[in-house]
Design an enzyme around this catalytic site. Structure first.
Site, mmCIF file in Angstrom:
data_model
loop_
_atom_site.group_PDB
_atom_site.id
_atom_site.type_symbol
_atom_site.label_atom_id
_atom_site.label_comp_id
_atom_site.label_asym_id
_atom_site.label_seq_id
_atom_site.Cartn_x
_atom_site.Cartn_y
_atom_site.Cartn_z
ATOM 1 N N LYS A 100 0.865 -1.196 0.000
ATOM 2 C CA LYS A 100 0.000 0.000 0.000
ATOM 3 C C LYS A 100 0.882 1.218 0.000
ATOM 4 C CE LYS A 100 -4.527 0.948 0.490
ATOM 5 N NZ LYS A 100 -5.677 0.055 0.240
HETATM 6 N N1 GLU Z 1 -7.443 0.151 -2.996
HETATM 7 C C1 GLU Z 1 -8.203 -1.027 -3.232
HETATM 8 C C2 GLU Z 1 -8.249 -1.904 -1.992
HETATM 9 O O1 GLU Z 1 -8.108 -1.428 -0.895
HETATM 10 C C3 GLU Z 1 -7.764 -1.773 -4.477
HETATM 11 C C4 GLU Z 1 -6.331 -2.190 -4.545
HETATM 12 C C5 GLU Z 1 -5.923 -2.737 -5.902
HETATM 13 O O2 GLU Z 1 -6.725 -2.798 -6.805
HETATM 14 O O3 GLU Z 1 -4.739 -3.098 -6.001
HETATM 15 O O4 GLU Z 1 -8.516 -3.077 -2.065
#
Ligand code: GLU
Length: 425
Positions: free
Chosen positions: A115
């Site tokens: 992240k």
């Molecule tokens: N931000 C989204 C989540 O928390 C998607 C992450 C992604 O598609 O890699 O799952």
């Protein structure tokens, strides 16, 4: 010997990282001999903190703090969004990256978890400043991201345009167009049909399945939604289409209630044109705390972490909680909801639709062959329903919450990979 306390963070019982650690502790009894690897889950593999300096439109120089955390790469490249928010911290990004590890394993995607975030209020930046922040951040984390190592995507306050700038910056730096470095891109840059609505759709699909098992009819069910961005608004729309009544909505501009149920499509277009739900012509505007008192059957927290506190959990009328957001429920509230017989479909399965279609996008980019929207939704449904079935079985087998069951299924996959790969050197 090692202790699980990391020197560089100071989690509390209900901070995001503290919440995640408590969730890991709860799964340990169900890991069998794999429990010898559990410490792996309590330590992010790699955390990068970067300085993001840009020249503002008025000629001044501003510095923002940026992060990219790769929590675990045992099952594949890191995967997870990038969030732009003035309150982002390293510790929060660590928790979000760890939830990505669990989420990807829960739906069996060949990814680890990662992240990123920038501590910035994007609403205060011009478009030029936003582009500069995005590009400089991408260049700084370029050391560790890549189509085969770590693939960012949208999250809170980031979107397809930001992904396009990230893809372009990375591509310029490596000297070749690398569409697979980010997902959630615009369609003509290698994006996938269905990606924008995928997270909200996944919330609806898991919600529909959970409601069926509870004997809760969607027709006429009262739904309350916190957060009316990409996740909450799409979930609300799909529930309304299935005959449910969306009776309460909250976003950063306020809280609206309407006992008869909102015209969700109209509320979405109002919110998109006005920057929020405030001022919508129907319903009554109430104080933000009132949201938690509204009589409802289904609650969808789809905003930020830590919203469902113990106090709110005690008075909640919903029978079903669908976690569209990451980490919305603190551990004490989780226990209260379990005692009260409220079913919680946890974030790590409930909102996994987004990363699942991100995976489809990444696969399509590599094969340069693009699928129809129908194909994407069919595959998404199949994966979400199959994963939930498996988790449900685990939960019934051990008499544990869906959250602990999801962690059990996911952590087993992660730690088997960890064990099979072995420790290097
Ligand atoms: N931000 C989204 C989540 O928390 C998607 C992450 C992604 O598609 O890699 O799952």
């Amino acid at each position: 010997m090692s202790s699980s306390a990391l020197s560089y963070v100071h989690p509390t019982t209900d901070s995001p990282w503290g919440t995640y650690l408590a969730q890991v502790d709860r799964v340990v009894p169900y890991l069998g001999k794999l429990d010898r690897w559990v410490e792996t889950l309590k330590r992010p593999k790699r955390s990068l903190i970067v300085d993001v300096p840009i020249e503002m439109d008025d000629g001044s120089i501003a510095h923002f703090e940026g992060y990219r955390v790769q929590h675990n790469l045992s099952r594949g490249p890191g995967k997870g969004g990038v969030r732009f928010h003035p309150d982002v911290t390293l510790e929060e990004v660590m928790a979000l990256s760890a939830w990505m590890t669990v989420k990807c394993a829960a739906v069996n995607l060949p990814y680890g978890g990662a992240k990123g975030g920038i501590r910035v209020d994007p609403k205060k930046l011009s478009r030029t400043e936003l582009e500069k922040v995005t590009r400089r951040y991408t260049s700084e984390i370029g050391l560790i991201i890549g189509p085969h190592s770590d693939i960012p995507a949208p999250d809170v306050n980031t979107n397809g345009q930001i992904m396009a700038w990230m893809m372009d910056t990375y591509s310029m730096n490596v000297g070749a167009t690398a569409t697979g470095v980010v997902t959630g891109k615009p369609i003509h840059l290698g994006g996938s049909l269905g990606r924008v609505k995928a997270t909200g759709r996944g919330v609806f699909v898991t919600g529909r399945e959970a409601a069926r098992r509870l004997g809760l009819k969607l027709e006429g069910a009262r739904v309350a939604v916190q957060g009316f961005g990409n996740v909450g608004s799409v979930a609300a729309e799909l529930f309304a289409q299935a005959g449910a009544k969306v009776v309460a909505v909250q976003d950063h501009t306020g809280t609206l209630v309407n006992d008869k149920g909102f015209d969700v499509a109209a509320l979405i277009s109002h919110s998109q044109s006005q920057g929020g739900i405030a001022g919508f012509h129907s319903g009554e505007q109430v104080g933000n705390d009132e949201f938690w008192n509204v009589h409802c059957d289904v609650l969808i927290p789809a905003a930020l972490e830590g919203q469902l506190t113990a106090e709110r959990a005690r008075k909640l009328s919903a029978r079903l909680v669908l976690e569209g957001a990451n980490g919305p429920t603190v551990p004490e509230a989780d226990d209260i909801l379990a005692e009260r017989g409220v079913l919680v479909v946890p974030d790590v399965i409930c909102n996994a639709g987004g990363v699942t279609v991100s995976y489809f996008e990444w696969v399509q980019d590599f094969s340069s062959f693009f699928w129809s929207e129908e194909e994407i939704y069919q595959r998404l449904d199949r994966i979400m329903v199959g994963a939930l079935d498996n988790i449900w079985e685990k939960s019934t087998q051990h008499g544990i919450t869906l959250r602990t069951a999801t962690f059990a299924v996911a952590c087993e996959r992660i730690l088997i990979a960890r064990e099979e790969r072995g420790l290097y050197p």
